[in-house]
Motif scaffolding. Sequence first.
Motif, mmCIF file in Angstrom:
data_model
loop_
_atom_site.group_PDB
_atom_site.id
_atom_site.type_symbol
_atom_site.label_atom_id
_atom_site.label_comp_id
_atom_site.label_asym_id
_atom_site.label_seq_id
_atom_site.Cartn_x
_atom_site.Cartn_y
_atom_site.Cartn_z
ATOM 1 N N ARG A 80 0.727 -1.126 -0.186
ATOM 2 C CA ARG A 80 0.101 0.042 0.082
ATOM 3 C C ARG A 80 0.878 1.480 0.010
ATOM 4 O O ARG A 80 2.125 1.339 0.050
ATOM 5 N N ARG A 81 0.379 2.442 -0.131
ATOM 6 C CA ARG A 81 0.959 3.677 -0.240
ATOM 7 C C ARG A 81 0.665 4.750 0.803
ATOM 8 O O ARG A 81 -0.563 4.813 1.211
ATOM 9 N N PHE A 103 -6.617 -1.302 -8.197
ATOM 10 C CA PHE A 103 -5.545 -0.425 -8.841
ATOM 11 C C PHE A 103 -4.272 -0.498 -8.048
ATOM 12 O O PHE A 103 -4.539 -0.793 -6.649
ATOM 13 N N ALA A 104 -3.120 -0.799 -8.631
ATOM 14 C CA ALA A 104 -1.914 -0.457 -7.906
ATOM 15 C C ALA A 104 -0.932 0.672 -8.502
ATOM 16 O O ALA A 104 -0.594 0.385 -9.745
ATOM 17 N N ASP A 105 -0.303 1.357 -7.694
ATOM 18 C CA ASP A 105 0.660 2.352 -8.201
ATOM 19 C C ASP A 105 1.813 1.737 -8.527
ATOM 20 O O ASP A 105 2.207 0.696 -7.847
ATOM 21 N N VAL A 137 -0.921 -0.946 -17.242
ATOM 22 C CA VAL A 137 -0.105 -1.989 -16.778
ATOM 23 C C VAL A 137 -0.878 -2.879 -15.616
ATOM 24 O O VAL A 137 -0.843 -4.083 -15.777
ATOM 25 N N TRP A 138 -1.527 -2.487 -14.881
ATOM 26 C CA TRP A 138 -2.450 -2.956 -13.595
ATOM 27 C C TRP A 138 -3.276 -3.898 -14.509
ATOM 28 O O TRP A 138 -3.549 -5.023 -14.030
ATOM 29 N N ASN A 157 6.018 5.674 0.015
ATOM 30 C CA ASN A 157 5.538 7.337 0.177
ATOM 31 C C ASN A 157 5.583 8.045 -1.051
ATOM 32 O O ASN A 157 6.630 8.168 -1.852
ATOM 33 N N TYR A 158 4.125 8.364 -1.295
ATOM 34 C CA TYR A 158 3.932 9.094 -2.552
ATOM 35 C C TYR A 158 3.804 10.621 -2.527
ATOM 36 O O TYR A 158 2.629 10.940 -1.948
#
Length: 206
Positions: A80-81, A103-105, A137-138, A157-158
């Motif tokens: 997670r972010r 979704f995944a960053d 991409v996801w 960390n975003y």
Amino acid sequence: MVADGHPKHLVGLWACEHIVLPSAHRDAGNFARGVGALHAFQTGASHVCFLDADNWLESRHVSSLREQMVSSGAEIGVSRRILRRLDRSILDPFDWESDGTRFADTGTMMLSRAAIEIAALWATLPVELSGAGDQVVWAAINTRGCRIARTELATMNYKTKWAVHYTGRGEPAPDGTVGLGYVQAATAYWQTLPEPDRRRLLHGRA
């Protein structure tokens, strides 16, 4: 370290491999990301993860992802972010949007060598899809049936420039943030792609 056409002299002094691309690709780092991952796999890496220049990782990010992937036999790992404001303070300690399901960053992902085709996809995305590269991409990861391991730990960390992240959490968007026009343009371009091109991107074949 991959410089997308704008190398920093200081990085050349560090104890790292510094890949300098001859020009900026203007694609939100997609090509540089793919080149770096493919280089790492070609030189013996078993797992690869990504870090953009304006983000940073918690100390257990890499180890927790790899442990989860190895124990489960997954090809993709996802954390997670933590959303950070532009001043690096915490906006959201456990972002709901990048949940590793819907979704995944990119910065939350780890790829194993078995998912090398995903690294190649990063390097070959059309420039016009730059604003939605991580969504494409996801979608491809899920369409191609990659096995996914989720740590459920917020270890990336975003530092967010997206205004909607602030307004959606009850804060005014600060100076320096941007709207979703870049993402919306990429989404509109996706709608214009012929079906064989969409299938090639999502399935790896037309």
